[in-house]
Design an enzyme around this catalytic site. Structure first.
Site, mmCIF file in Angstrom:
data_model
loop_
_atom_site.group_PDB
_atom_site.id
_atom_site.type_symbol
_atom_site.label_atom_id
_atom_site.label_comp_id
_atom_site.label_asym_id
_atom_site.label_seq_id
_atom_site.Cartn_x
_atom_site.Cartn_y
_atom_site.Cartn_z
ATOM 1 N N GLU A 1 0.817 -1.208 0.000
ATOM 2 C CA GLU A 1 0.000 0.000 0.000
ATOM 3 C C GLU A 1 0.856 1.266 0.000
ATOM 4 O O GLU A 1 0.582 2.224 -0.737
ATOM 5 C CB GLU A 1 -0.928 0.007 1.229
ATOM 6 C CG GLU A 1 -1.926 -1.153 1.255
ATOM 7 C CD GLU A 1 -1.378 -2.381 1.985
ATOM 8 O OE1 GLU A 1 -2.211 -3.127 2.543
ATOM 9 O OE2 GLU A 1 -0.148 -2.587 2.001
ATOM 10 N N CYS B 1 -0.475 -0.015 7.561
ATOM 11 C CA CYS B 1 -0.858 0.401 6.217
ATOM 12 C C CYS B 1 -2.257 1.005 6.189
ATOM 13 O O CYS B 1 -2.550 1.868 5.360
ATOM 14 C CB CYS B 1 -0.777 -0.788 5.260
ATOM 15 S SG CYS B 1 0.919 -1.308 4.935
ATOM 16 N N ASP C 1 25.132 -37.515 -1.584
ATOM 17 C CA ASP C 1 25.134 -36.691 -2.805
ATOM 18 C C ASP C 1 25.974 -35.427 -2.698
ATOM 19 O O ASP C 1 26.307 -34.827 -3.723
ATOM 20 C CB ASP C 1 23.699 -36.293 -3.171
ATOM 21 C CG ASP C 1 22.814 -37.496 -3.457
ATOM 22 O OD1 ASP C 1 23.372 -38.562 -3.779
ATOM 23 O OD2 ASP C 1 21.593 -37.359 -3.362
ATOM 24 N N THR D 1 13.884 -42.991 -7.897
ATOM 25 C CA THR D 1 14.663 -41.762 -7.751
ATOM 26 C C THR D 1 16.158 -42.002 -7.875
ATOM 27 O O THR D 1 16.935 -41.051 -7.919
ATOM 28 C CB THR D 1 14.374 -41.101 -6.390
ATOM 29 O OG1 THR D 1 14.722 -42.018 -5.342
ATOM 30 C CG2 THR D 1 12.906 -40.725 -6.266
ATOM 31 N N TRP E 1 21.506 -37.650 -14.229
ATOM 32 C CA TRP E 1 20.247 -36.967 -13.898
ATOM 33 C C TRP E 1 19.118 -37.782 -14.499
ATOM 34 O O TRP E 1 19.176 -38.145 -15.680
ATOM 35 C CB TRP E 1 20.216 -35.537 -14.438
ATOM 36 C CG TRP E 1 21.291 -34.670 -13.898
ATOM 37 C CD1 TRP E 1 22.443 -34.311 -14.501
ATOM 38 C CD2 TRP E 1 21.270 -34.026 -12.607
ATOM 39 N NE1 TRP E 1 23.163 -33.475 -13.687
ATOM 40 C CE2 TRP E 1 22.457 -33.287 -12.516
ATOM 41 C CE3 TRP E 1 20.367 -33.999 -11.553
ATOM 42 C CZ2 TRP E 1 22.772 -32.533 -11.398
ATOM 43 C CZ3 TRP E 1 20.683 -33.258 -10.454
ATOM 44 C CH2 TRP E 1 21.861 -32.526 -10.372
#
Length: 372
Positions: free
Chosen positions: A57, A92, A208, A169, A178
């Protein structure tokens, strides 16, 4: 009451402005504001700035002043109730009243107990006409994490996974890079960017060695990193320490003073929260993150932690990227079960299915979790 066509169109513009704020404003909600003069012309607009800076605002009022427009008699279209309290910035609603705004059209009420209708009440007490409703569903969806933290006392938890079409996965030997395309990984980074915290487990870190940061151009704000590490095994050599400066929270089940001090020396905050089984109390962890003003948690973890979060009913949404590949044996998305009845399954409700490069992005909410 059916909203006036002009109200819905102008609220759509305010929602687009709120979307622009999404990556910069957490932990504050993403809000957009459009000001229309007494003659019906657009005179100013703005969106929430980074924390501690002006809200939507005030930005819209400043924009109108910069353009040389008067705000007396104007209408403000705002995607969330104007705040009514002194936080990091002033109220505001008071700024709109002082500017002579005659009408406020808001998408919905602010769930923050420090606001919760008080902004509307102050505006009405000052003679400002207040209408609520246009764009409510979209405004809530844009700030679902903020609503979750305010109403439930926990962040909105979104679990991301990339898999083959048969739900693998990683291969049995652990290879996973990938499975999905670069386009899917880039899309995943956009979801990381909107989160307040990225959560992973020590298993993923050790296997990983990921960075788990946002690697997109022109994204300045990095979400915090949360590591579930029951025995404080997080190595000082992990790549995650080399990412751009960000808060790192390590949740443990045991307190090893030497390891704790080593992690603290690297800049991490270590929190010990154990459950009766000697693991991290995941539910307590989420409540602690909410106290730290975390609205959205983006989970990128292995199948064991994913399974624990799902079994405990702590996951709200799944963000799945599926590649057009069949891998056969290998790790799955989440270690659950074995179930003996179909009624034990986690039931989901679809929210989105779309192609991303050669892959599919599927987004689903755990049944009933967004109805609070």
């Amino acid at each position: 009451m059916t909203p006036h066509l002009a109200d819905t169109e102008l609220m759509t513009r305010a929602l687009a402005l709120a979307e622009e704020a999404r990556l910069i404003c957490p932990p504050n909600p993403a809000v957009g504001c459009v000001l229309v003069g007494a003659d019906g012309s657009l005179i100013g607009e703005g969106h929430t700035q980074p924390v501690g800076q002006p809200h939507a605002e005030v930005m819209a009022l400043r924009d109108a002043a910069r353009r040389g427009h008067t705000t007396h008699g104007a209408t403000a279209y705002v995607t969330l109730e104007p705040c009514a309290h002194h936080g990091r910035t002033g109220p505001c609603c008071d700024a709109l009243i002082a500017a002579g705004v005659a009408r406020v059209v808001a998408a919905l009420e602010d769930p923050n107990p420090r606001v919760a209708g008080q902004g509307f009440a102050r505006l009405r007490a000052a003679g400002v006409v207040v209408d609520v409703g246009p764009g409510a569903e979209a405004a809530r969806a844009l700030n679902l994490g903020f609503f979750s933290r305010m109403v439930r006392g926990t962040p909105w938890v979104r679990m991301k996974a990339a898999s083959s079409l048969d739900g693998r996965t990683a291969l049995p030997n652990g290879v996973s890079q990938w499975i999905t395309s670069g386009a899917a990984r880039e899309d995943g980074h956009r979801w990381r960017a909107r989160a307040d915290a990225v959560l992973t487990g020590i298993g993923t870190v050790l296997e990983d060695d990921p960075l788990l940061n946002v690697r997109l151009p022109q994204v300045a704000r990095q979400p915090a990193l949360v590591v579930v590490d029951s025995r404080l095994e997080l190595p000082p050599s992990a790549r995650l320490w080399s990412a751009v400066q960000r808060p790192i929270h390590v949740y443990a089940a045991v307190d090893d003073e030497t390891r704790r001090q080593a992690l603290q020396g690297l800049g991490a905050e270590v929190v010990t929260l154990a459950n009766p089984q000697g693991k991290v109390d995941l539910a307590a962890m989420l409540k602690d993150l909410a106290r730290r003003e975390v609205n959205e948690v983006h989970v990128e973890a292995g199948h064991k932690l994913n399974g624990s979060l799902l079994r405990e009913g702590l996951v709200d949404e799944l963000l799945l990227y599926q590649a057009p590949k069949l891998l056969g044996e290998g790790a799955g998305i989440a270690a659950m079960g074995p179930f003996t009845q179909l009624s034990e399954a986690v039931t989901l409700e679809w929210r989105e299915v779309r192609p991303v490069g050669d892959d599919l992005c599927l987004r689903a909410v755990v049944a009933g979790h967004d109805r609070f």
